[in-house]
Design an enzyme around this catalytic site. Structure first.
Site, mmCIF file in Angstrom:
data_model
loop_
_atom_site.group_PDB
_atom_site.id
_atom_site.type_symbol
_atom_site.label_atom_id
_atom_site.label_comp_id
_atom_site.label_asym_id
_atom_site.label_seq_id
_atom_site.Cartn_x
_atom_site.Cartn_y
_atom_site.Cartn_z
ATOM 1 N N HIS A 75 0.848 -1.196 0.000
ATOM 2 C CA HIS A 75 0.000 0.000 0.000
ATOM 3 C C HIS A 75 0.882 1.244 0.000
ATOM 4 C CE1 HIS A 75 0.576 0.838 4.361
ATOM 5 N NE2 HIS A 75 0.428 -0.468 4.551
ATOM 6 N N ASP A 77 -0.047 4.341 1.058
ATOM 7 C CA ASP A 77 -0.402 5.358 2.046
ATOM 8 C C ASP A 77 0.300 5.099 3.374
ATOM 9 O OD1 ASP A 77 -2.098 3.044 2.117
ATOM 10 O OD2 ASP A 77 -3.367 4.069 3.582
ATOM 11 N N ASP A 107 6.410 0.621 6.833
ATOM 12 C CA ASP A 107 4.964 0.431 6.636
ATOM 13 C C ASP A 107 4.412 1.456 5.640
ATOM 14 O OD1 ASP A 107 2.403 -0.552 6.973
ATOM 15 O OD2 ASP A 107 2.024 0.605 8.792
ATOM 16 N N GLU A 139 -5.017 1.796 2.419
ATOM 17 C CA GLU A 139 -5.031 0.626 3.289
ATOM 18 C C GLU A 139 -5.166 1.030 4.752
ATOM 19 O OE1 GLU A 139 -3.255 -2.515 5.913
ATOM 20 O OE2 GLU A 139 -2.640 -0.434 5.614
ATOM 21 N N GLU A 140 -4.549 2.154 5.124
ATOM 22 C CA GLU A 140 -4.519 2.556 6.527
ATOM 23 C C GLU A 140 -5.848 3.122 7.026
ATOM 24 O OE1 GLU A 140 -2.284 1.698 8.385
ATOM 25 O OE2 GLU A 140 -0.303 1.764 7.481
ATOM 26 N N HIS A 351 3.514 2.859 12.643
ATOM 27 C CA HIS A 351 2.569 3.754 13.335
ATOM 28 C C HIS A 351 3.215 4.399 14.564
ATOM 29 C CE1 HIS A 351 -1.183 1.469 11.581
ATOM 30 N NE2 HIS A 351 -0.199 1.578 10.712
#
Length: 390
Positions: A75, A77, A107, A139-140, A351
């Site tokens: 992904h 994003d 990520d 995705e997030e 994150h």
């Protein structure tokens, strides 16, 4: 252009996805950058707008032809960030302590740079089956990028590896995630006379009891020893209702999440919840609204004896695991592909302020991806054009 230079450019392009409009960005710049790199390598590149989401795009880049092949998926994003908690600029790739720091390093923008580096070794090698690099949007937040691909039935491949940070250990299953809203609407009135109103808060109290009973039933019925938390979970996250102690509560709203195990159907779970709480609302003459806060991510599982699982276990020396976090794997699986999650970095670095990719993961990741390409795209014989059932 080397891995570090590619990652530096991807990190410099903000592509945050968020339910908050104040944070949400387009991912178009990242998609255009990937296309700019992949097209000269001989990939046929498709840029696909995500329906109903202006500024959001998926990318499907295909090298070679055939009905099978390998999909390397990620992904584009990232999550929002708090710059005051970072030691360096989140949008500048910074090397220190044998790590690359930056928003999205593990990520998971780093995976694209590593996948392209691995693919570059095969540009002059005849492929028996295609190599597909897939880049998704959102995705997030909503997962709508992967959802749109599944609804469109595209891309088609036989095997898919999603490069989420797993420490280069194969992951063949994860729990789903559901976030739900339950609202009871009653009638306000003076608290001195309960007959003047219908108390939504009291109705919610009874409904919560029913939800906890359901949780106990599900945990007695379902268990999977592959997970650290072996049972499905339900968390009552927040509740709001009423406005004053001496006023009958006219509205009460509960938000909660569920983490179902593989084999549990989300629609069936929602129906069970509705069947449990609706009679209480009817008995108390309360209005009822029950709806998802977002569509949710289904649980995911690939068979332990699937070829992709066995190959990745052999290449990494690790048995396939289960994780608690959700990915886009269910939607790639719906496209008929054996699917597995495996990438560099660790989820506990995602994150977080000062997100990083450990440099010790870079060369092994490129090597493993190269060997996957060799196995599934170069050495793989022709296959039946009908993909396997999901």
């Amino acid at each position: 252009m080397g891995v570090q230079q590619m990652l530096a450019r991807l990190i410099s392009q903000p592509s945050i996805s968020s339910a908050s409009p104040d944070w949400d960005h387009s991912n178009e710049a990242v998609i255009q950058t990937l296309a700019e790199w992949l097209e000269p390598m001989g990939f046929a590149v498709e840029t696909l707008p995500v329906p109903g989401m202006p500024g959001k795009y998926n990318l499907v880049a295909t090298l070679g032809q055939g009905p099978g092949g390998l999909v390397l998926s990620g992904h584009t994003d990232t999550v929002p960030f708090d710059e005051s908690r970072w030691q360096s600029d989140p949008f500048t790739l910074t090397e220190r302590d044998d790590r690359w720091y930056g928003l999205g390093t593990c990520d998971m923008k780093g995976f694209f740079a590593l996948a392209i580096e691995a693919a570059s070794a095969f540009l002059d090698t005849p492929l028996q089956q295609p190599l597909i690099i897939l880049a998704t949007a959102d995705e997030e937040s909503s997962m709508n990028g992967a959802r749109a691909l599944a609804e469109a039935g595209h891309p088609r491949g036989r095997y898919a590896v999603i490069g989420e940070p797993t420490g280069l250990k194969p992951v063949r299953m994860h729990k789903g995630i559901m976030m739900e809203r339950l609202v009871f609407e009653g009638q306000s009135g003076h608290s001195s006379d309960p007959s003047l109103g219908r108390n939504a808060l009291e109705g919610m109290h009874a409904a919560i009891g029913g939800l906890l009973e359901l949780r106990d039933q599900w945990q007695a019925q379902y268990s999977n020893p592959n997970f650290r938390v072996q049972v499905p979970t339900m968390n009552l996250g927040c509740i709001h209702g009423g406005d004053n102690p001496n006023r009958i509560c006219a509205n009460c709203e509960l938000h909660f999440d569920l983490r179902p195990l593989p084999g549990m159907d989300m629609d069936a779970l929602r129906q069970s919840i509705l069947d449990r709480v609706a009679p209480e609302a009817e008995r108390r003459e309360l209005g009822l609204r029950f709806e998802p806060l977002f569509d949710g991510v289904p649980p995911f599982e690939t068979d332990a004896d699937a070829e992709l699982v066995r190959v990745c276990e052999r290449l990494t020396g690790h048995s396939a695991e289960a994780v608690a976090f959700a990915t886009e794997a269910p939607w790639l699986q719906k496209l008929g592909m054996e699917t597995l999650v495996m990438g560099p970095g660790h989820i506990d670095q995602a994150h977080q302020p000062d997100e990083y990719l450990d440099l010790s993961q870079v060369k092994p990741a490129v090597d493993i991806l190269g060997r996957l390409i060799q196995h599934f795209c170069v050495d793989s014989p022709a296959v039946d054009p009908k993909p396997p059932s999901p």
